[in-house]
Structure formats: C-alpha cells, structure tokens
Design an enzyme around this catalytic site. Structure first.
Site, short mmCIF file in Angstrom:
data_model
loop_
_atom_site.label_atom_id
_atom_site.label_comp_id
_atom_site.label_asym_id
_atom_site.label_seq_id
_atom_site.Cartn_x
_atom_site.Cartn_y
_atom_site.Cartn_z
N ASP A 61 -16.57 15.45 12.91
CA ASP A 61 -16.75 14.52 11.86
C ASP A 61 -17.91 13.50 12.12
OD1 ASP A 61 -15.58 16.43 10.09
OD2 ASP A 61 -14.15 15.20 9.43
N TYR A 113 -20.86 11.75 7.82
CA TYR A 113 -20.35 12.06 6.50
C TYR A 113 -21.42 12.01 5.56
CZ TYR A 113 -15.62 11.76 8.23
OH TYR A 113 -14.29 12.04 8.98
N ASN A 152 -15.20 19.62 10.39
CA ASN A 152 -15.36 20.50 9.47
C ASN A 152 -16.41 19.77 8.58
OD1 ASN A 152 -12.93 18.58 9.39
ND2 ASN A 152 -13.09 18.87 7.18
N HIS A 182 -3.62 15.06 7.11
CA HIS A 182 -3.71 16.71 7.08
C HIS A 182 -2.51 17.51 7.96
CE1 HIS A 182 -7.85 15.35 6.72
NE2 HIS A 182 -7.87 16.42 5.99
#
Ligand SMILES: *[C@@H]1O[C@H](CO)[C@@H](O)[C@H](O)[C@H]1NC(C)=O
Length: 333
Positions: A83, A86, A121, A224
């Site tokens: 990641d 962003y 992701n 998560h």
C-alpha cells in the site's frame, strides 16, 4: 547486411528465452538479489507499511523518526510491506505521486539506502506495471518493487510475496474498485506457480533465518483480521519450512503476535500514515504480545545468532521490543 543478421539473432535469442520463461514452470524461480551484511556479520533495517499520502496523516512525522532511528542503527535497507500509494496506486510511471509521497517524504540521509518493496491491494487499483517499472528506479535509485522475489543477505534470506492475488474478495466482490490484474490472470496459474516457486526457494534456503514479507495479514487483531486465503494457502508452506518471522502491513497498526502452534512471529508494520481506526477483532493475551492502534514503524537488527525487533511511535519512542537467538553449530554440515 551483417547488422540485419545480428538483429535477427538477438530477436531469436530474446524470443526463445521468453518462451522458456513463460512455459517452463518446473524450472521457474523467483528473481534473486544479494545484499551482503556488514563486515561484522550484522544487518539492520526498518519496516514501514501503508504509507503514501503526500506526507499527510503523520506520514512525514514517521519519516522523520525513521531517519533518526535509521541513522542510530546504521540501517542497511528499508522494507515496505505495501500500500505504497493511496488511494489508488500510481496512474502511470509519470504520476507525480511517486515524488510527492516517496522521494519528497523519506529525505533523511540514513534512508538513502535500497528499499525492497511489495505491492498492496491499493497499489493494484492503479497501474501496477508503473510501480514495477525501471523508470521509477531511474527517478529514485532506492526504489525496488517486484511482485515476488528473494533477497539473500547470507545470515538471513527474505522471501517477498505478492499476497493481493490470493484474496477472493477483490475478484468476486470488488465493490467500486478496479484492479489491475494484467499478468495475474489466469489467477489459478499465477498462484500455483508462485506457491511452487516459494516452496522451492524456502526448501533450498540454507540461511540461518528465514523472513517472509507480504502485504496481507496472516494473524491480526486489527480491522481486517486474519486473511483466510493466506492462512490456508501460504501458511502451511511457511510452517513446513520453519520460517522465523512473517512481516506484513494491511492493518494500519503496529502489532506483534506469537504463534501458539509454530515458531513463527507475526509482525505488523502498517502504521506509515493513516491509523487510529479504533476497532479490534480479537486480543488473545497468550498470543498478542503488543498492539498499537497508531502510526509508527519497526526496526530489525540481526546477526547469525540473534534477532532483535523494536516498534516505534510517531515520536520515535520504543513501544515494544523482542529478541530471540539461535545456537550456532559450526560443526554441523
Ligand atoms: C498524529 O500523531 C499524533 C500523536 O500520536 C496524534 O495525536 C494525531 O492524532 C495524529 N494525526 C493523525 C492525522 O493521525
């Protein structure tokens, strides 16, 4: 005339090597890099995850403290658990976000080292090829992002794993997001090949320590939680090959979980920018050694005999540390 022949030969060699690369699964191997430890046999590095927000959400404060601790520990490199940018990765290799969220933020002298980087992701929501592109390496020579690869540091071997393609949700229920699955589809083949390469690499490793780095959690008490696909498909390979540390991001926190049924320590360093989510899934006091629901990063210092980790907050304070050692048996071959 001669140059035409030369061109044809080069093309022939190029295409035959391409063919080998594509079809010879049994011989396929993960790309491999060497990173020698210091002359005294020690190695140290920082780990950061879930960070690229143009300096906002304390990203710059974390970067500042990484610079300070990086100098104190004389780090050899930096690891990113993904990641990287962003919200949606990079738009292309010319996306100014690369400069604004990476080069312009991690400016300390001690951070001008090699960075070993995996994808998360959110990176898959942009142009994945851009992050893997050598163009970024030309703009900032620290940048080394590949899908899955090995770094051999003699006393320890690192296995960087592309975990995003394992997660069903991104394929079955992608919500409003589009993922860049070029070079991942067909997914089944991609995962099968990756697991085979990893199993082979881990099995062949003679390093004293084995560290696996991926974006997604295996065990996590954060937002998560555990990632079921990784637990069922990747974890058995890590257990069978006596991996010492599994290092991940994804949950925007710092966390140390001790496995109760293997020698693996689960370490989350996902506090590179936005944090303070305020929700826990579980805290089992027998396994959960440390949880910080805020920004920060992790350091690892090791020799062939010892590993020592520490977690730091946004002010550079040590919040938690842990160490382990192994017996050196020089006689055993
Ligand atoms: C930045 O860090 C400070 C200190 O931990 C915290 O109080 C503040 O809420 C953080 N800011 C953000 C945007 O998370």
């Amino acid at each position: 005339m001669a140059s035409v022949w030369k061109k044809a030969m080069v093309m022939a060699v190029f295409f035959s090597s391409l063919l080998c690369f594509c079809f010879d699964f049994s011989e396929a191997q993960l790309p491999r890099f060497q990173h020698a430890p210091k002359p005294d046999g020690s190695l140290s590095f920082l780990v950061i995850g879930d960070w690229g927000r143009r300096g906002f959400y304390n990203q710059s404060q974390v970067a500042l403290q990484m610079g300070r601790i990086g100098e104190k520990l004389d780090i050899d490199f930096v690891v990113s658990t993904g990641d990287n940018f962003y919200d949606n990765g990079l738009k292309g290799s010319d996306d100014p976000t690369f400069h604004d969220s990476f080069s312009r933020v991690y400016t300390a002298d001690s951070l001008q080292k090699q960075w070993y980087i995996v994808l998360g992701n959110h990176d898959y929501r942009g142009d994945v090829e851009a992050q893997l592109s050598p163009i970024l390496r030309q703009m900032d020579s620290r940048w080394l992002c590949l899908r899955s690869f090995i770094v051999d540091a003699e006393i320890v071997e690192f296995f960087f794993v592309d975990t995003t393609p394992f997660v069903d949700q991104y394929f079955i229920d992608p919500k409003d997001h589009e993922y860049d699955w070029r070079d991942v589809s067909p997914r089944k083949n991609y995962l099968k090949k990756l697991l085979a390469e990893l199993e082979m690499g881990l099995g062949e490793s003679r390093a004293k320590w084995k560290i696996v780095v991926g974006h997604h959690t295996i065990k996590s008490g954060g937002h998560h939680g555990n990632t079921n696909e990784i637990v069922t498909q990747l974890l058995p390979i890590l257990k069978a090959n006596h991996v010492d540390l599994y290092i991940n991001g994804h949950d925007h926190c710092l966390q140390h979980i001790k496995s109760s049924n293997s020698g693996i320590q689960y370490l989350t360093s996902g506090g590179g920018s936005k944090a303070w989510r305020g929700d826990f899934n579980w805290i089992n006091p027998d396994e959960m050694k440390f949880y910080h629901d805020g920004q920060g990063f992790m350091s690892v210092q090791m020799t062939e005999a010892q590993v020592e980790i520490a977690f730091y907050d946004v002010f550079g304070n040590v919040l938690h540390s842990w160490s382990a050692s192994k017996h050196l048996s020089h006689s055993a071959i």
